[in-house]
Design a protein around this motif. Structure first.
Motif, mmCIF file in Angstrom:
data_model
loop_
_atom_site.group_PDB
_atom_site.id
_atom_site.type_symbol
_atom_site.label_atom_id
_atom_site.label_comp_id
_atom_site.label_asym_id
_atom_site.label_seq_id
_atom_site.Cartn_x
_atom_site.Cartn_y
_atom_site.Cartn_z
ATOM 1 N N ASN A 1 -0.313 9.404 -7.159
ATOM 2 C CA ASN A 1 -1.698 9.746 -6.827
ATOM 3 C C ASN A 1 -2.687 8.816 -7.525
ATOM 4 O O ASN A 1 -3.706 8.434 -6.956
ATOM 5 C CB ASN A 1 -1.988 11.203 -7.200
ATOM 6 C CG ASN A 1 -1.388 12.178 -6.205
ATOM 7 O OD1 ASN A 1 -1.177 11.834 -5.042
ATOM 8 N ND2 ASN A 1 -1.104 13.388 -6.665
ATOM 9 N N PRO B 1 4.244 0.559 -5.481
ATOM 10 C CA PRO B 1 3.482 1.163 -4.373
ATOM 11 C C PRO B 1 4.203 2.277 -3.641
ATOM 12 O O PRO B 1 3.610 3.318 -3.337
ATOM 13 C CB PRO B 1 3.200 -0.027 -3.458
ATOM 14 C CG PRO B 1 3.229 -1.217 -4.351
ATOM 15 C CD PRO B 1 4.285 -0.914 -5.364
ATOM 16 N N TRP B 2 5.491 2.088 -3.302
ATOM 17 C CA TRP B 2 6.189 3.054 -2.457
ATOM 18 C C TRP B 2 6.583 4.316 -3.219
ATOM 19 O O TRP B 2 7.107 5.249 -2.617
ATOM 20 C CB TRP B 2 7.410 2.424 -1.790
ATOM 21 C CG TRP B 2 8.220 1.528 -2.688
ATOM 22 C CD1 TRP B 2 9.261 1.884 -3.474
ATOM 23 C CD2 TRP B 2 8.033 0.119 -2.877
ATOM 24 N NE1 TRP B 2 9.749 0.795 -4.146
ATOM 25 C CE2 TRP B 2 9.015 -0.307 -3.797
ATOM 26 C CE3 TRP B 2 7.136 -0.803 -2.344
ATOM 27 C CZ2 TRP B 2 9.112 -1.633 -4.210
ATOM 28 C CZ3 TRP B 2 7.231 -2.124 -2.757
ATOM 29 C CH2 TRP B 2 8.205 -2.533 -3.671
ATOM 30 N N TYR C 1 -10.980 12.225 -2.667
ATOM 31 C CA TYR C 1 -10.940 11.422 -3.894
ATOM 32 C C TYR C 1 -11.661 12.091 -5.061
ATOM 33 O O TYR C 1 -11.762 11.505 -6.137
ATOM 34 C CB TYR C 1 -11.548 10.038 -3.628
ATOM 35 C CG TYR C 1 -10.677 9.163 -2.749
ATOM 36 C CD1 TYR C 1 -9.585 8.492 -3.277
ATOM 37 C CD2 TYR C 1 -10.940 9.028 -1.385
ATOM 38 C CE1 TYR C 1 -8.778 7.692 -2.490
ATOM 39 C CE2 TYR C 1 -10.147 8.218 -0.580
ATOM 40 C CZ TYR C 1 -9.067 7.567 -1.133
ATOM 41 O OH TYR C 1 -8.262 6.779 -0.342
ATOM 42 N N TYR D 1 -2.298 5.744 -8.305
ATOM 43 C CA TYR D 1 -2.351 4.464 -7.592
ATOM 44 C C TYR D 1 -3.171 4.581 -6.325
ATOM 45 O O TYR D 1 -4.005 3.710 -6.011
ATOM 46 C CB TYR D 1 -0.929 3.993 -7.261
ATOM 47 C CG TYR D 1 -0.901 2.748 -6.400
ATOM 48 C CD1 TYR D 1 -1.508 1.572 -6.835
ATOM 49 C CD2 TYR D 1 -0.294 2.745 -5.146
ATOM 50 C CE1 TYR D 1 -1.501 0.421 -6.049
ATOM 51 C CE2 TYR D 1 -0.274 1.605 -4.359
ATOM 52 C CZ TYR D 1 -0.881 0.452 -4.814
ATOM 53 O OH TYR D 1 -0.878 -0.674 -4.024
ATOM 54 N N ARG D 2 -2.963 5.638 -5.552
ATOM 55 C CA ARG D 2 -3.669 5.795 -4.279
ATOM 56 C C ARG D 2 -5.174 5.943 -4.462
ATOM 57 O O ARG D 2 -5.934 5.704 -3.524
ATOM 58 C CB ARG D 2 -3.097 6.992 -3.516
ATOM 59 C CG ARG D 2 -1.692 6.709 -2.981
ATOM 60 C CD ARG D 2 -1.192 7.795 -2.071
ATOM 61 N NE ARG D 2 -0.762 8.980 -2.817
ATOM 62 C CZ ARG D 2 -0.207 10.035 -2.241
ATOM 63 N NH1 ARG D 2 -0.032 10.068 -0.931
ATOM 64 N NH2 ARG D 2 0.177 11.069 -2.973
ATOM 65 N N ARG D 3 -5.592 6.314 -5.642
ATOM 66 C CA ARG D 3 -7.028 6.413 -5.914
ATOM 67 C C ARG D 3 -7.636 5.066 -6.305
ATOM 68 O O ARG D 3 -8.859 4.951 -6.425
ATOM 69 C CB ARG D 3 -7.289 7.413 -7.043
ATOM 70 C CG ARG D 3 -6.916 8.841 -6.701
ATOM 71 C CD ARG D 3 -7.199 9.775 -7.865
ATOM 72 N NE ARG D 3 -6.691 11.104 -7.595
ATOM 73 C CZ ARG D 3 -7.335 12.022 -6.857
ATOM 74 N NH1 ARG D 3 -8.506 11.723 -6.345
ATOM 75 N NH2 ARG D 3 -6.799 13.210 -6.652
ATOM 76 N N ARG E 1 4.168 6.009 -4.445
ATOM 77 C CA ARG E 1 3.005 6.752 -3.957
ATOM 78 C C ARG E 1 2.394 7.666 -5.021
ATOM 79 O O ARG E 1 2.040 8.815 -4.751
ATOM 80 C CB ARG E 1 3.370 7.563 -2.717
ATOM 81 C CG ARG E 1 3.897 6.716 -1.562
ATOM 82 C CD ARG E 1 4.173 7.562 -0.333
ATOM 83 N NE ARG E 1 4.626 6.743 0.773
ATOM 84 C CZ ARG E 1 5.895 6.457 1.029
ATOM 85 N NH1 ARG E 1 6.838 6.931 0.233
ATOM 86 N NH2 ARG E 1 6.231 5.690 2.057
ATOM 87 N N SER F 1 0.817 -1.215 0.000
ATOM 88 C CA SER F 1 0.000 0.000 0.000
ATOM 89 C C SER F 1 0.853 1.269 0.000
ATOM 90 O O SER F 1 0.314 2.384 0.014
ATOM 91 C CB SER F 1 -0.944 0.007 1.208
ATOM 92 O OG SER F 1 -0.222 -0.103 2.410
ATOM 93 N N GLY F 2 2.181 1.107 0.023
ATOM 94 C CA GLY F 2 3.062 2.264 -0.072
ATOM 95 C C GLY F 2 3.280 2.997 1.228
ATOM 96 O O GLY F 2 3.879 4.073 1.238
#
Length: 335
Positions: A93, A88-89, A126, A95-97, A91, A71-72
């Motif tokens: 944006n 993941p790391w 979001y 991907y995080r969405r 991070r 999940s980073g």
């Protein structure tokens, strides 16, 4: 194509070794000793799109660390991983969405505010369009039967109700990948069942990819066809739930009910006696001997009933963890 790809993933921490005593504490101000702790030791894993995979292991095995890496939240010491084509790391944006992480022991909702307020914050974070947000929120609250609790402060909710709200918050942006770390920890049997039923239905309908850690075998049995087991940061098993017993248990449990008019025989002839309460007895028998033992028993004694069962899954897994603790050589399998 695999939606999650992990190759040689490792994570180690440098931990300060605090010594006992005042003198040692003073010395530690000037000269500190550290040791390296390997939380994850070179995991290789692939997960296909739409899979619901259980991630099992004892405390300290590296399960939560792996989810944090994917999940980073943290970065690895070495190795590679991609989720939906993203590292993941880094991070990103985008991907995080597209993923969500729910940790049963961590809250993402504002404690003193109603859950509805936290949900509106998620909508802004979001950038969810109002009509889509309203539709998704309505669907989730109906599935989890919490509509009447939306305007109640989170601190006033029961543990099961809070977990339902945590799941709603995680799913509002309709992620493609969901990481669940002990989502039913501390819940009563009814709350566990409700969460299980929701996750099963939601995953089947949306076909999202879910990686679940849990210490409750009922969660695993109800939700997951594939099980990945790690211990001491290494992969031990990757396959079906039923395959765990076949591969790692070398015995079966033979239950015999003898006729009422005869004494119990010497059970050690057949295997390891577990318990005996005439006219019933249970014996632990090696798998390869079960046919011969049954033949001898039925030939020499009058038996009213007989059953042959695999040992409890929890016991088999506990034995695996104990073996992993005693040995540096860990087996991997694919079933």
């Amino acid at each position: 194509m695999a939606i999650i790809q992990i190759r040689g993933l490792r994570k180690s921490y440098r931990v300060y070794q605090k010594q006992e005593g005042v003198l040692a504490s003073v010395r530690g101000l000037f000269h500190r000793e550290f040791r390296d702790v390997e939380a994850v030791r070179g995991i290789d894993l692939e997960v296909e799109q739409g899979e619901f995979v259980a991630f099992l292991g004892p405390n300290g095995a590296g399960k939560t660390t792996t989810l944090k890496l994917l999940s980073g939240v943290i970065s690895p010491t070495s190795g590679e991983a991609e989720v939906m084509g993203f590292v993941p790391w880094k991070r990103a944006n985008e991907y995080r969405r597209r993923f969500a992480l729910v940790m049963g022991q961590k809250n993402q909702l504002w404690w003193d505010l109603p859950a509805a307020e936290s949900f509106r914050l998620h909508q802004q974070i979001y950038r969810l369009k109002p009509h889509r947000y309203d539709a998704t929120l309505g669907e989730l609250t109906e599935l989890l039967d919490v509509r009447e609790l939306l305007n109640q402060p989170v601190r006033e909710l029961s543990l099961g109700e809070r977990m339902k709200m945590e799941l709603i918050a995680a799913l509002l942006h309709e992620p493609e990948v969901l990481f669940l770390d002990e989502p039913t920890i501390g819940l009563d049997v009814v709350a566990q069942h409700n969460i299980q039923q929701f996750l099963k239905r939601y995953q089947e309908e949306r076909r999202i990819t879910i990686l679940l850690t849990s210490h409750y075998m009922k969660d695993i049995a109800a939700l997951c066809r594939r099980v990945v087991i790690i211990a001491r940061g290494r992969l031990m098993y990757d396959g079906s739930l039923a395959g765990i017993v076949d591969r790692f248990s070398g015995h079966k449990v033979l239950t015999l009910q003898f006729a009422n008019d005869q004494p119990l025989p010497d059970l050690s002839r057949f295997g390891e006696p577990l318990d005996a309460e005439p006219p019933k007895a249970r014996v632990k028998v090696e798998r390869e001997r079960i046919s011969d033992v049954l033949s001898n028993v039925l030939r020499d004694y009058t038996v009213a009933d007989v059953s042959v069962e695999d040992p409890p899954l929890e016991q088999v897994i506990a034995d695996m963890f104990a073996t992993a603790g005693d040995s540096q050589e860990l087996a991997s399998a694919s079933v």
